[in-house]
Design a protein around this motif. Structure first.
Motif, PDB file in Angstrom:
ATOM      1  N   LEU A 152      39.387 -15.324 -12.898  1.00 52.78           N
ATOM      2  CA  LEU A 152      40.331 -14.405 -12.271  1.00 52.78           C
ATOM      3  C   LEU A 152      41.637 -15.097 -11.914  1.00 52.78           C
ATOM      4  CD1 LEU A 152      37.851 -12.385 -10.051  1.00 52.78           C
ATOM      5  CD2 LEU A 152      39.103 -11.598 -12.061  1.00 52.78           C
ATOM      6  N   ASP A 153      41.552 -16.337 -11.452  1.00 53.20           N
ATOM      7  CA  ASP A 153      42.779 -17.068 -11.158  1.00 53.20           C
ATOM      8  C   ASP A 153      43.552 -17.370 -12.435  1.00 53.20           C
ATOM      9  OD1 ASP A 153      42.931 -17.412  -8.288  1.00 53.20           O
ATOM     10  OD2 ASP A 153      41.083 -18.561  -8.459  1.00 53.20           O
ATOM     11  N   LEU A 154      42.809 -17.587 -13.517  1.00 52.24           N
ATOM     12  CA  LEU A 154      43.471 -17.814 -14.800  1.00 52.24           C
ATOM     13  C   LEU A 154      44.287 -16.590 -15.219  1.00 52.24           C
ATOM     14  CD1 LEU A 154      43.993 -19.162 -17.556  1.00 52.24           C
ATOM     15  CD2 LEU A 154      41.756 -18.302 -18.294  1.00 52.24           C
ATOM     16  N   VAL A 155      43.685 -15.424 -15.194  1.00 55.13           N
ATOM     17  CA  VAL A 155      44.428 -14.227 -15.606  1.00 55.13           C
ATOM     18  C   VAL A 155      45.568 -13.936 -14.635  1.00 55.13           C
ATOM     19  CG1 VAL A 155      42.581 -13.168 -16.929  1.00 55.13           C
ATOM     20  CG2 VAL A 155      42.744 -12.717 -14.481  1.00 55.13           C
ATOM     21  N   ARG A 156      45.391 -14.309 -13.373  1.00 53.71           N
ATOM     22  CA  ARG A 156      46.489 -14.144 -12.424  1.00 53.71           C
ATOM     23  C   ARG A 156      47.662 -15.044 -12.827  1.00 53.71           C
ATOM     24  NH1 ARG A 156      44.445 -14.873  -6.566  1.00 53.71           N
ATOM     25  NH2 ARG A 156      43.058 -13.260  -7.340  1.00 53.71           N
ATOM     26  N   GLY A 157      47.330 -16.271 -13.210  1.00 56.44           N
ATOM     27  CA  GLY A 157      48.382 -17.181 -13.661  1.00 56.44           C
ATOM     28  C   GLY A 157      49.047 -16.671 -14.928  1.00 56.44           C
TER      29      GLY A 157
END
Lengths: 205, 205
Positions: B166-171
């Motif tokens: 989820l943090d990846l897609v946020r980035g």
DNA sequence: AAACTTCCCAACAGTCTTGACTGTTTGTTC
DNA sequence: GAACAAACAGTCAAGACTGTTGGGAAGTTT
């Protein structure tokens, strides 16, 4: 006696100091008040510079902010390279690299850069200054990360994994701006380091 | 029949429509002009609502923005659930889930939310409204992702991997706001889907 | 139908920000 | 050392934004 006064402060030096003070104050204001809250009057107050002097060096707010963007990108590159020099080698190298990246993407300079990114999205003039510099910093960061991890970028998928890693820390940095949770971040990086190490090893035998 | 009965619209319905129009216009302004550019006058113009009417329903700008935050969080949850219903099963399931998440985190609603996050960082009043709602949306998204991936959250490391995803897609979403590169995003997701699948399988035998 | 509430409108006051303007000091050049 | 240019200081006007005020229209209740 004009020839016996070599030690007075030359113009060039004064200008340099003044501009540096203003740019530093601009970045501080970005961190503390956000882009919208960074008024020119506030910057000049914080820098201890008169309004007239500020307008002399940076005729418009755009000029000030664009110069701050350039200043900030230099600072970011310097900080990254400096942090990279202090990394350990061996078993926990990958985790240390991730920790360094995460530290960078949760630091005040990243916060300031984030304010500029978001503002640039809806400000064409600012975007023209931010986009190329950000691309440069991004490329440099990528190159540095590949080097630090000792990854073989020619192997298929490796480039994408490094990019994913950088996007991850960017996402972590974004999340950090509103809810600081260092423990959560640390656990995620632990796990990511394991997965990344295994994936890289598998792709470069 | 009475002499004057052109269109009897009950109060409740009128207020509902009026508020919805204003909130919708607020989100649109956030996307197009950013938070700083979202002035109350602009919103009322865009919504086709008089300034007086706007002030009646939302006495202050804070009230308007806070309501917009709540509205937006509902929209985001709805969109996610709707997109989740259309996912395929089988081999390419994981990649499809990642694609859905990435789509969400590059959509206009995410852009609007990003503006609010960044603004909330330096605006205590706004932060009070954004933080709890964002936490709720975040938890819901996490729960949904675990469910869609069929992951076993009790296994060690699985929770962190989902959070990392989820943090990846946020980035990726953040990067997308200034430099839209769908191809790059797609390749990264391809690679991560493979790694994530392998990691999850390994952790839940 | 009359009283009452909710809803809507337009003009206005107060505050803040930007950049232009005038004057003063400091450094450089001839 | 005098003319000139750069650096610096402080004030002012125009514009934008927010929220208030007073009045009027539409809907609801008794």
């Amino acid at each position: 006696m004009s020839s016996t006064a070599p030690a007075r402060v030359p113009q060039e030096e004064r200008t340099r100091v003044m501009r540096a003070r203003l740019l530093e104050a601009t970045v501080e204001c970005l961190v503390e008040r956000g882009f919208a809250g960074t008024s020119t009057t506030l910057v000049s107050q914080r820098a201890g510079v008169s309004r007239g002097a500020q307008l002399h060096h940076f005729p418009t707010k755009d000029a000030l902010v664009v110069a701050a963007v350039e200043h900030l990108s230099e600072v970011r590159c310097r900080e990254l390279v400096a942090a990279a020099a202090a990394l350990p080698t061996g078993e926990r190298r990958t985790r240390a690299v991730l920790g360094m990246l995460a530290d960078h993407f949760t630091s005040p300079v990243f916060t300031a850069a984030l304010e500029l990114w978001v503002a640039a999205r809806t400000d064409p003039g600012l975007l023209g200054a931010v986009a190329p510099l950000e691309q440069r910093v991004g490329r440099e960061t990528h190159r540095l990360t590949v080097e630090l991890l000792g990854a073989d970028e020619l192997a298929p998928g490796v480039r994408e994994l490094v990019q994913a890693t950088l996007d991850l820390v960017r996402g972590l940095g974004l999340a950090d701006t509103i809810t600081d949770d260092a423990r959560r971040r640390s656990r995620i990086l632990d796990e990511w380091a394991g997965v990344l190490d295994a994936a890289l090893k598998e792709r470069a035998p």
